[in-house]
Design an enzyme around this catalytic site. Structure first.
Site, PDB file in Angstrom:
ATOM      1  N   THR A  70       7.411  -3.557  -9.344  1.00  0.00           N
ATOM      2  CA  THR A  70       7.517  -2.387  -8.480  1.00  0.00           C
ATOM      3  C   THR A  70       7.942  -2.778  -7.076  1.00  0.00           C
ATOM      4  O   THR A  70       7.664  -3.895  -6.621  1.00  0.00           O
ATOM      5  CB  THR A  70       6.158  -1.656  -8.404  1.00  0.00           C
ATOM      6  OG1 THR A  70       6.225  -0.624  -7.420  1.00  0.00           O
ATOM      7  CG2 THR A  70       5.035  -2.616  -8.027  1.00  0.00           C
ATOM      8  N   GLU A 112       6.580  -1.674  -4.592  1.00  0.00           N
ATOM      9  CA  GLU A 112       5.374  -1.632  -3.771  1.00  0.00           C
ATOM     10  C   GLU A 112       4.840  -3.019  -3.423  1.00  0.00           C
ATOM     11  O   GLU A 112       3.977  -3.150  -2.550  1.00  0.00           O
ATOM     12  CB  GLU A 112       4.286  -0.807  -4.464  1.00  0.00           C
ATOM     13  CG  GLU A 112       4.633   0.667  -4.576  1.00  0.00           C
ATOM     14  CD  GLU A 112       3.472   1.518  -5.040  1.00  0.00           C
ATOM     15  OE1 GLU A 112       2.336   1.303  -4.567  1.00  0.00           O
ATOM     16  OE2 GLU A 112       3.690   2.405  -5.882  1.00  0.00           O
ATOM     17  N   TYR A 138      -3.337  -1.807  -6.809  1.00  0.00           N
ATOM     18  CA  TYR A 138      -2.266  -1.764  -7.818  1.00  0.00           C
ATOM     19  C   TYR A 138      -1.117  -2.679  -7.424  1.00  0.00           C
ATOM     20  O   TYR A 138      -0.688  -3.539  -8.206  1.00  0.00           O
ATOM     21  CB  TYR A 138      -1.760  -0.333  -7.991  1.00  0.00           C
ATOM     22  CG  TYR A 138      -0.383  -0.261  -8.604  1.00  0.00           C
ATOM     23  CD1 TYR A 138      -0.149  -0.683  -9.914  1.00  0.00           C
ATOM     24  CD2 TYR A 138       0.706   0.210  -7.875  1.00  0.00           C
ATOM     25  CE1 TYR A 138       1.119  -0.644 -10.477  1.00  0.00           C
ATOM     26  CE2 TYR A 138       1.976   0.260  -8.423  1.00  0.00           C
ATOM     27  CZ  TYR A 138       2.182  -0.169  -9.720  1.00  0.00           C
ATOM     28  OH  TYR A 138       3.438  -0.138 -10.266  1.00  0.00           O
ATOM     29  N   LYS A 147       0.333  -6.327  -9.169  1.00  0.00           N
ATOM     30  CA  LYS A 147       1.716  -6.540  -9.606  1.00  0.00           C
ATOM     31  C   LYS A 147       2.330  -7.748  -8.881  1.00  0.00           C
ATOM     32  O   LYS A 147       3.086  -8.523  -9.473  1.00  0.00           O
ATOM     33  CB  LYS A 147       2.548  -5.284  -9.359  1.00  0.00           C
ATOM     34  CG  LYS A 147       2.098  -4.057 -10.139  1.00  0.00           C
ATOM     35  CD  LYS A 147       2.258  -4.229 -11.638  1.00  0.00           C
ATOM     36  CE  LYS A 147       3.682  -3.987 -12.096  1.00  0.00           C
ATOM     37  NZ  LYS A 147       3.802  -3.960 -13.578  1.00  0.00           N
TER      38      LYS A 147
END
Length: 314
Positions: free
Chosen positions: A125, A127, A152, A156
């Site tokens: 991601t 993010e 989260y 990742k």
């Protein structure tokens, strides 16, 4: 080619499974999914009609179970979509996120090396980079340092760091894609676009965090599937690629746009208390995938949004 798609009944995974079954008629496709709330169980019945499709229910965090599948099937390629993805839930159930998103990836990497998988692709991601000020013109590049702002994103990022280390130490052939926000059919109802559509259709209030000015960059899910397929086949081992169609929209702008399409009143919008940590803006540079692999997105944003709205209306 025998391909394992983990999390293959989740939003992006189920779209990628359909993409692969449609494009590669001679491929053997194996989907592994834990069947959580985000899984599209009804689509599984569609897949079972394909003679080259097989399904396993299970968790990538369970090593012994996973090894039995690897030993039996002998995969050529792995594409990992399996992950916990809800930012809000990651603030209250951190352990579950690190079990799925880190331990699960470690298991896949170890077994990919042990059973001589040609390539493992990790779906990550944007993010992992953290966020930008709303007025920033910067675009995150693949070489930029990670600065995740929620559990989260941190999980990742740690999965990626492990894969890069494993590639350097053991020569595991691995590629990574870092995508912006996806939208399209089969997405879980707690995500922004389906949530807005579904609540608007029933005349329910639409909660908006803070002032709604946070900016997200959107890509239609089938364009993301196309990018993953390209990276899996032609990407350079040990490299990550940003994926985007460069469609930045603030949350409030997007919500009002959807309400307009549905001919619903903006009075449905209800501003609620903001997240404790709410990333302001995401934006990535896609020069690498465009120059090295020739990637171009196919779907116009408004057309793809119309397709998505129509899907949820049906």
């Amino acid at each position: 080619m025998k391909l394992l798609i983990t999390g293959g009944l989740g939003f992006i995974g189920v779209n990628f499974t359909k993409f692969v079954l449609g494009k590669y008629k001679d491929a053997e496709v194996v989907v592994l999914d834990k069947l959580t709330y985000a899984a599209n169980k009804l689509v599984l019945d569609e897949f079972k009609h394909f003679s080259n499709f097989k399904f396993y229910k299970g968790d990538i965090a369970e090593y012994n179970f996973l090894e039995k599948v690897f030993r039996k099937e002998k995969f050529d390629y792995i594409v990992n979509f399996a992950a916990e993805t809800s930012v809000d839930k990651s603030f209250i159930d951190e352990a579950t996120f690190f079990k799925s998103n880190v331990l699960g990836v470690i298991n896949l990497a170890m077994l990919s090396l042990k059973y001589k998988v040609k390539r493992m692709h990790q779906v990550s991601t944007d993010e992992v980079y953290g966020d930008l000020p709303l007025d920033s013109k910067k675009l995150f590049k693949e070489s930029d340092e990670f600065n995740p702002k929620n559990p989260y994103a941190l999980s990742k990022a740690q999965a990626e760091e492990f894969l890069f280390m494993y590639h350097k130490l053991h020569g595991l052939d691995v590629t990574i894609s870092r995508s912006t926000n996806n939208f399209g059919r089969y997405q879980a109802g707690d995500k922004l676009i389906p949530l807005v559509i579904n609540r608007a259709l029933f005349g329910a209030e639409i909660p908006v965090f803070g002032d709604g000015k946070n900016v997200r960059d959107w890509i239609y899910v089938l364009d993301h599937c196309k990018a993953i397929d390209l990276i899996m086949r032609k990407g350079k081992s040990g490299e990550a690629y940003n994926v985007s169609s460069h469609e930045p929209h603030s949350n409030i702008e997007l919500i009002k746009f959807i309400l307009q399409k549905l001919r619903k009143k903006e009075s449905l919008i209800k501003f609620v208390e903001d997240r404790k940590i709410h990333d302001k803006k995401y934006a990535v540079d896609t020069t690498k995938i465009e120059k090295e692999l020739g990637f171009r997105h196919d779907y116009d944003f408004e057309y793809a949004l119309d397709l998505t709205v129509d899907y949820y209306k049906r």
